[in-house]
Design a protein around this motif. Structure first.
Motif, PDB file in Angstrom:
ATOM      1  N   VAL A   1       0.838  -1.203   0.000  1.00 40.94           N
ATOM      2  CA  VAL A   1       0.000   0.000   0.000  1.00 40.94           C
ATOM      3  C   VAL A   1       0.866   1.243   0.000  1.00 40.94           C
ATOM      4  O   VAL A   1       0.601   2.214  -0.733  1.00 40.94           O
ATOM      5  CB  VAL A   1      -0.949  -0.008   1.217  1.00 40.94           C
ATOM      6  N   CYS A   2       1.912   1.242   0.804  1.00 39.57           N
ATOM      7  CA  CYS A   2       2.759   2.425   0.983  1.00 39.57           C
ATOM      8  C   CYS A   2       3.692   2.685  -0.186  1.00 39.57           C
ATOM      9  O   CYS A   2       4.316   3.756  -0.234  1.00 39.57           O
ATOM     10  CB  CYS A   2       3.588   2.284   2.263  1.00 39.57           C
ATOM     11  N   SER A   3       3.780   1.761  -1.096  1.00 41.67           N
ATOM     12  CA  SER A   3       4.735   1.911  -2.196  1.00 41.67           C
ATOM     13  C   SER A   3       4.023   1.883  -3.546  1.00 41.67           C
ATOM     14  O   SER A   3       3.487   2.898  -4.000  1.00 41.67           O
ATOM     15  CB  SER A   3       5.821   0.836  -2.110  1.00 41.67           C
ATOM     16  N   THR A   4       3.978   0.717  -4.158  1.00 46.03           N
ATOM     17  CA  THR A   4       3.465   0.599  -5.525  1.00 46.03           C
ATOM     18  C   THR A   4       2.008   1.039  -5.645  1.00 46.03           C
ATOM     19  O   THR A   4       1.621   1.715  -6.611  1.00 46.03           O
ATOM     20  CB  THR A   4       3.608  -0.851  -6.013  1.00 46.03           C
ATOM     21  N   MET A   5       1.179   0.664  -4.662  1.00 44.89           N
ATOM     22  CA  MET A   5      -0.243   0.988  -4.753  1.00 44.89           C
ATOM     23  C   MET A   5      -0.473   2.489  -4.652  1.00 44.89           C
ATOM     24  O   MET A   5      -1.254   3.071  -5.423  1.00 44.89           O
ATOM     25  CB  MET A   5      -1.031   0.233  -3.673  1.00 44.89           C
ATOM     26  N   LEU A   6       0.205   3.137  -3.710  1.00 47.68           N
ATOM     27  CA  LEU A   6       0.064   4.587  -3.596  1.00 47.68           C
ATOM     28  C   LEU A   6       0.624   5.293  -4.820  1.00 47.68           C
ATOM     29  O   LEU A   6       0.060   6.297  -5.292  1.00 47.68           O
ATOM     30  CB  LEU A   6       0.760   5.079  -2.331  1.00 47.68           C
ATOM     31  N   ASP A   7       1.712   4.815  -5.364  1.00 47.10           N
ATOM     32  CA  ASP A   7       2.271   5.429  -6.572  1.00 47.10           C
ATOM     33  C   ASP A   7       1.252   5.432  -7.709  1.00 47.10           C
ATOM     34  O   ASP A   7       1.145   6.395  -8.468  1.00 47.10           O
ATOM     35  CB  ASP A   7       3.527   4.683  -7.015  1.00 47.10           C
ATOM     36  N   ALA A   8       0.471   4.351  -7.803  1.00 50.35           N
ATOM     37  CA  ALA A   8      -0.524   4.236  -8.867  1.00 50.35           C
ATOM     38  C   ALA A   8      -1.772   5.062  -8.590  1.00 50.35           C
ATOM     39  O   ALA A   8      -2.399   5.591  -9.525  1.00 50.35           O
ATOM     40  CB  ALA A   8      -0.904   2.768  -9.065  1.00 50.35           C
TER      41      ALA A   8
END
Length: 403
Positions: free
Chosen positions: A183-190
């Motif tokens: 959530v804190c990385s790839t998902m938030l970036d998207a």
């Protein structure tokens, strides 16, 4: 000025104390002028400016108020949880586990079907007077599905909240921290480029205090503003974390300590109460009276979702808040309009002061009090959003009180 004149208003709620009486800024025998999508003038009929408008609507002595601001909604979903509701009504407790049922259905749905559901619910809300509505993701719980949920909702509202931290999805069972990392990385970036807000379900069975802080920090770093599901199912750290992060709102706020109430009262975080959830789960209602008496800013929202509050109807929420949460009719209407705008940090909505967006509701009733006085009756006769009529007046002859 050339525009729309809504004339012969029996009772006008402006939510601007400089225009009328009390916190609601109430005016009797009033009129409202709309031009270029905003409120150009509001006041007594005897003072309507010369040449105020080219179009006139006769309110027939009925009440007019700002459009409702629904600051908490979960509209991007697929599937049905009728069986879960029926089970609860048969005595089984609500535990939030049904969210995973909706996740499976949402992942399987097409983009077209998902967008269609959002469109239907937004239109339904508009018919009952909601002119500003927030929508969260949170039923996809993969990078692609969370991004898709926000994108389809963006066609209907600017108030978009990334709720990737809704629950831990099945594929991350017993690996909650790994999911938080996603959530804190790839998902938030998207998702951050589409969203305005970041939210977390801070609750036992979902995300603990440390995990909640990690997600909020990651969202803030990407320019998102916090809001938080807090203290719904039991006591916990949610309210304190919301205040710590200067969240726009702490939502549910059902199980709170004196310290939680004091923290909210000393902050600008709004306590957003969701009576539809308690109504639909037979859970204890939040004590709105306690919050209001302590000086907490309170909003009301519908919390439309397929599991615990499947309603878009803000008048229903107003009636329940008055009956079950010890709010006065005036307090409930303020909370459902300007309170909701405060929870979304909007200065252009929730009131009918000069310069506000012309989101206007005409009731088939002589007073806003009828929203709680006549529960379940479809009293919204006509709605304007940004000065544009959303439908025809469904009750052209004002109702005469009797009995």
């Amino acid at each position: 000025m050339a525009g729309l004149l809504i004339d012969n208003i029996g009772s006008l709620v402006t939510n601007d104390p400089s225009l009328g009486d009390g916190p609601l800024g109430l005016l009797s025998d009033a009129a409202l002028v709309v031009a270029d999508g905003v409120v150009a003038w509001a006041g007594p009929r005897r003072s309507i400016p010369e040449g105020a408008a080219t179009e006139r609507v006769d309110a027939g002595g009925r009440a007019v108020l700002p459009g409702f601001v629904d600051s908490h909604g979960h509209l991007a979903f697929a599937g049905d949880r009728t069986a879960e509701f029926a089970a609860r009504m048969s005595g089984q407790p609500y535990t939030a586990g049904g969210i995973r049922t909706t996740v499976a259905a949402t992942r399987a749905a097409s983009r077209t079907d998902l967008g269609g559901t959002v469109a239907v619910l937004v239109a339904e809300a508009l018919r009952s007077g909601t002119t500003t509505i927030e929508c969260k993701s949170g039923y996809g719980l993969t990078v692609a599905d969370e991004q898709r949920s926000l994108e389809v909702a963006a066609a209907h509202t600017d108030e978009l909240t990334f709720l990737g931290a809704h629950v831990v999805p099945p594929e991350y069972a017993d690996r909650a921290d790994d999911y938080v990392d996603l959530v804190c990385s790839t998902m938030l970036d998207a998702c951050a480029p589409t969203a305005r807000w970041i939210d977390v379900f801070c609750e036992r069975g979902a995300f603990d205090g440390d995990q909640t802080r990690a997600v909020l920090r990651a969202g803030v770093a990407r320019g998102l503003v916090p809001r938080l599901h807090a203290n719904q199912l039991g006591p916990g750290p949610g309210v304190q974390i919301a205040v710590e992060f200067d969240a726009a709102s702490a939502d549910h706020v059902t199980h709170v300590t004196d310290g939680d109430v004091e923290a909210l009262a000393a902050s600008r975080t709004v306590a957003t109460l969701l009576p539809g959830a308690e109504f639909s789960t037979r859970a204890p209602y939040p004590d709105a009276r306690r919050l209001l008496d302590a000086g907490v800013t309170v909003a009301l929202a519908a919390d439309c979702n397929p599991g615990s509050s499947f309603t878009t109807n803000m008048p229903f929420c107003i009636a329940v808040a008055v009956r079950e949460m010890r709010m006065t009719p005036d307090e409930a209407v303020w909370a459902a309009t300007l309170g909701g705008a405060r929870a979304l940090r909007r200065s252009d909505a929730g009131h009918l002061g000069v310069g506000a967006r012309a989101d206007v509701v005409l009731l088939d009733a002589p007073s806003h009090v009828h929203l709680s006085y006549r529960p379940g009756v479809p009293l919204v006769a006509r709605v304007w959003r940004g000065g544009v009529a959303a439908g025809e007046d469904r009750s052209p002859t004002p109702a005469e009180p009797s009995g």
